[in-house]
Design a protein around this motif. Structure first.
Motif, PDB file in Angstrom:
ATOM      1  N   SER A 106       0.836  -1.214   0.000  1.00  0.00           N
ATOM      2  CA  SER A 106       0.000   0.000   0.000  1.00  0.00           C
ATOM      3  C   SER A 106       0.862   1.252   0.000  1.00  0.00           C
ATOM      4  CB  SER A 106      -0.922  -0.005   1.229  1.00  0.00           C
ATOM      5  OG  SER A 106      -1.811  -1.106   1.183  1.00  0.00           O
ATOM      6  N   ILE A 107       1.997   1.195   0.696  1.00  0.00           N
ATOM      7  CA  ILE A 107       2.898   2.353   0.722  1.00  0.00           C
ATOM      8  C   ILE A 107       3.491   2.598  -0.659  1.00  0.00           C
ATOM      9  CG2 ILE A 107       5.113   3.165   1.645  1.00  0.00           C
ATOM     10  CD1 ILE A 107       4.395   1.820   4.278  1.00  0.00           C
ATOM     11  N   ASN A 108       3.776   1.523  -1.384  1.00  0.00           N
ATOM     12  CA  ASN A 108       4.275   1.687  -2.763  1.00  0.00           C
ATOM     13  C   ASN A 108       3.252   2.437  -3.623  1.00  0.00           C
ATOM     14  OD1 ASN A 108       6.661   0.345  -2.176  1.00  0.00           O
ATOM     15  ND2 ASN A 108       5.849  -1.667  -2.773  1.00  0.00           N
ATOM     16  N   VAL A 109       1.991   2.057  -3.509  1.00  0.00           N
ATOM     17  CA  VAL A 109       0.931   2.755  -4.255  1.00  0.00           C
ATOM     18  C   VAL A 109       0.835   4.200  -3.795  1.00  0.00           C
ATOM     19  CG1 VAL A 109      -1.549   2.806  -4.739  1.00  0.00           C
ATOM     20  CG2 VAL A 109      -0.334   0.604  -4.633  1.00  0.00           C
ATOM     21  N   PHE A 110       0.899   4.383  -2.458  1.00  0.00           N
ATOM     22  CA  PHE A 110       0.814   5.714  -1.876  1.00  0.00           C
ATOM     23  C   PHE A 110       1.953   6.604  -2.372  1.00  0.00           C
ATOM     24  CE2 PHE A 110       1.293   8.467   2.027  1.00  0.00           C
ATOM     25  CZ  PHE A 110       0.113   9.169   1.856  1.00  0.00           C
ATOM     26  N   GLU A 111       3.152   6.034  -2.424  1.00  0.00           N
ATOM     27  CA  GLU A 111       4.315   6.790  -2.876  1.00  0.00           C
ATOM     28  C   GLU A 111       4.185   7.149  -4.365  1.00  0.00           C
ATOM     29  OE1 GLU A 111       9.173   6.621  -2.452  1.00  0.00           O
ATOM     30  OE2 GLU A 111       8.032   4.727  -2.533  1.00  0.00           O
ATOM     31  N   ALA A 112       3.658   6.237  -5.155  1.00  0.00           N
ATOM     32  CA  ALA A 112       3.461   6.522  -6.588  1.00  0.00           C
ATOM     33  C   ALA A 112       2.469   7.665  -6.791  1.00  0.00           C
ATOM     34  CB  ALA A 112       2.984   5.263  -7.299  1.00  0.00           C
ATOM     35  N   LEU A 113       1.386   7.687  -6.021  1.00  0.00           N
ATOM     36  CA  LEU A 113       0.415   8.768  -6.104  1.00  0.00           C
ATOM     37  C   LEU A 113       1.037  10.107  -5.672  1.00  0.00           C
ATOM     38  CD1 LEU A 113      -2.765   6.947  -4.729  1.00  0.00           C
ATOM     39  CD2 LEU A 113      -2.387   7.708  -7.096  1.00  0.00           C
ATOM     40  N   ARG A 155      -6.040  10.650  -0.792  1.00  0.00           N
ATOM     41  CA  ARG A 155      -6.860  10.570   0.417  1.00  0.00           C
ATOM     42  C   ARG A 155      -7.461   9.182   0.588  1.00  0.00           C
ATOM     43  NH1 ARG A 155      -8.693  15.782  -1.428  1.00  0.00           N
ATOM     44  NH2 ARG A 155      -7.844  17.465  -0.091  1.00  0.00           N
ATOM     45  N   GLU A 156      -7.944   8.611  -0.522  1.00  0.00           N
ATOM     46  CA  GLU A 156      -8.521   7.259  -0.438  1.00  0.00           C
ATOM     47  C   GLU A 156      -7.469   6.236  -0.015  1.00  0.00           C
ATOM     48  OE1 GLU A 156     -10.275   6.382  -4.183  1.00  0.00           O
ATOM     49  OE2 GLU A 156     -11.880   7.890  -4.016  1.00  0.00           O
ATOM     50  N   GLN A 157      -6.275   6.344  -0.620  1.00  0.00           N
ATOM     51  CA  GLN A 157      -5.214   5.390  -0.276  1.00  0.00           C
ATOM     52  C   GLN A 157      -4.789   5.541   1.186  1.00  0.00           C
ATOM     53  OE1 GLN A 157      -4.239   2.957  -2.139  1.00  0.00           O
ATOM     54  NE2 GLN A 157      -2.673   2.176  -0.695  1.00  0.00           N
ATOM     55  N   SER A 158      -4.647   6.767   1.641  1.00  0.00           N
ATOM     56  CA  SER A 158      -4.279   6.980   3.041  1.00  0.00           C
ATOM     57  C   SER A 158      -5.369   6.466   3.977  1.00  0.00           C
ATOM     58  CB  SER A 158      -4.001   8.460   3.303  1.00  0.00           C
ATOM     59  OG  SER A 158      -5.190   9.230   3.151  1.00  0.00           O
ATOM     60  N   ALA A 159      -6.664   6.653   3.542  1.00  0.00           N
ATOM     61  CA  ALA A 159      -7.768   6.153   4.364  1.00  0.00           C
ATOM     62  C   ALA A 159      -7.721   4.628   4.462  1.00  0.00           C
ATOM     63  CB  ALA A 159      -9.094   6.625   3.782  1.00  0.00           C
ATOM     64  N   LEU A 160      -7.383   3.949   3.342  1.00  0.00           N
ATOM     65  CA  LEU A 160      -7.266   2.485   3.366  1.00  0.00           C
ATOM     66  C   LEU A 160      -6.133   2.039   4.296  1.00  0.00           C
ATOM     67  CD1 LEU A 160      -7.762   1.639  -0.449  1.00  0.00           C
ATOM     68  CD2 LEU A 160      -9.323   1.101   1.450  1.00  0.00           C
TER      69      LEU A 160
END
Length: 454
Positions: A106-113, A155-160
């Motif tokens: 999830s952090i990888n996705v978060f970092e990409a965003l 925001r959605e990714q951080s909420a997840l």
């Protein structure tokens, strides 16, 4: 009694074991509570770090918007300062979630965003630098559109990610609560059982104390009765000895008078019979004296002091040789001192040495030897002779009163000497024993304490 003592020991041991187990469980629970508290704090820190990254991105977006509206580069400087902190924050977030593979993805996705959002903001800044100014509708298009879409995804990714941490936080809280309930039950029932065992052990101890007091009263009563019986026996022995001595003296006296007054009328057989009567009466008198001596030996108090055994043995040996009307060699090692009543110990040495001389008298060369050896608390003395010895099958009779292992014709005596010796040694807290081989040797050993009893 033995069963009660065993139950008391078992109860106390089980109670102690339970208390130890409860202490271990309590320690483990406290340790787990501490670990769980650290994990909860860790989870809160992860959530805070995610929120911090999102908040910084919002601040970066605000400063970018200020720069686009005003063209003031002070906003741009603040914008870049904020973005410079984000890589270290992402690295910290990765370190906090190193043990959670799903969260790392999830952090990888978060970092990409985040990278995508930074790219959108950078494109707006670059466009402004090329044109020097934007209309308000152009600024709205730059801030909105792709920038808003990416921010919503962030925001959605951080909420997840926060939801995952909150779920993990809930699980850990439930585990802590369950462990707390289990620990409480352990402590409650363990303490209750320990209290029951301790109360049972206390009841057994009190019962045993009561039982011991009852037994002690019985012992004291029996001791009083025994003392009374001993006094009665002493009185009886004195009366018997006194009453028997008179007729014995009369028999001996009249026999002697008869022999003197009617010697011319008696033949050899008559004189022999009178001699037998006189010898028997004297022997009877000696038996009475020995019996009284044995009886008094059990009542005489032991006056203990340091005894010089070398001097005592030399004195007794001189007396024994004088009584046997012969001078015999004595092999004597250096004898260590012991603690005891010199008068009573003199009687022991007299009996043992007299027996050694008597029972070795038929040997061509009499060998009598005295040795000693010391241990930590006692001294063992040994009297060795090369006399007739005795059969060890009859050892149980050796220290009995009037028990003899040889006939009167072989060796005269009353059979009381060894019984007296045993009584004296036992009263000193020692022991006496013997070993022998017929026609070869006899060895008597007895032990005495090295020092006075505490």
């Amino acid at each position: 009694m033995i069963k009660q003592e065993w139950l008391t020991k078992v109860g106390l041991s089980l109670a102690l074991l339970l208390l130890v187990l409860i202490s271990i469980v309590t320690f483990n629970s406290v340790d787990q509570f501490a670990n769980s508290s650290r994990l909860v704090e860790h989870t809160h820190f992860v959530i805070k770090q995610i929120d911090q990254v999102v908040s910084d991105l919002k601040d970066a977006e605000s400063t970018q918007r200020g720069y686009l509206i005003t063209g003031d580069r002070i906003f741009l400087k603040t914008h870049y300062d904020i973005l410079a902190q984000i890589p270290s924050q992402i690295a910290t977030l990765r370190g906090l979630t190193y043990d959670n593979p799903a969260q790392r993805k999830s952090i990888n996705v978060f970092e990409a965003l985040i990278d995508q959002k930074i790219g959108v903001m950078r494109s707006g800044i670059n466009a402004l630098e090329e044109r020097n100014a934007f209309h308000s509708d152009e600024i709205a298009a730059l801030v909105g559109g792709e920038g808003r879409l990416v921010m919503d995804q962030l925001r959605e990714q951080s909420a997840l990610m926060i939801m995952v941490e909150e779920k993990l936080l809930l699980q850990r809280a439930q585990q802590v609560e369950a462990k707390a309930r289990s620990t409480k039950l352990w402590i409650l029932f363990g303490n209750l059982l320990a209290i029951v065992l301790l109360l049972s052990a206390l009841w057994l101890i009190l019962w045993e104390i009561k039982h011991r007091r009852t037994v002690q009263r019985k012992v004291e009563k029996n001791a009083a009765q025994l003392e009374l019986t001993n006094k009665e026996l002493e009185s009886f022995s004195y009366s018997v000895s006194h009453d028997l001595r008179s007729p014995l003296r009369a028999i001996d006296g009249y026999s002697r008078m008869f022999e003197e007054d009617f010697a011319d009328r008696l033949d050899d057989e008559g004189r022999r019979l009178l001699s037998v009567i006189r010898v028997s009466s004297k022997k009877m008198g000696q038996l009475i004296d020995d019996l009284l001596a044995f009886s008094r030996m059990g009542r005489k108090p032991v006056d203990s002091a340091k005894v010089d055994m070398n001097a005592l043995v030399d004195e007794v040996w001189t007396e024994v040789c004088a009584s046997s009307k012969t001078v015999l060699p004595l092999k004597k090692a250096n004898l260590p001192a012991a603690w005891g009543d010199q008068a009573l110990l003199r009687q022991v040495w007299m009996n043992l040495l007299a027996n050694a001389v008597k029972y070795s008298s038929k040997k061509e060369e009499q060998i009598i030897e005295i040795t000693a050896k010391q241990s930590e608390h006692e001294v063992v003395y040994t009297v060795h002779d090369n006399g007739v010895g005795f059969d060890m099958r009859f050892y149980n009779k050796l220290f009995g009163v009037f028990q003899r292992l040889h006939t009167e014709n072989e060796f005269p005596g009353t059979g009381v000497g060894l019984a007296i010796a045993q009584r004296v040694i036992v009263r000193h807290g020692g022991r006496i024993w013997a070993e022998s081989k017929p026609d070869e040797y006899t060895i008597f050993n007895f032990s005495l304490p090295k020092e006075a009893a505490a």
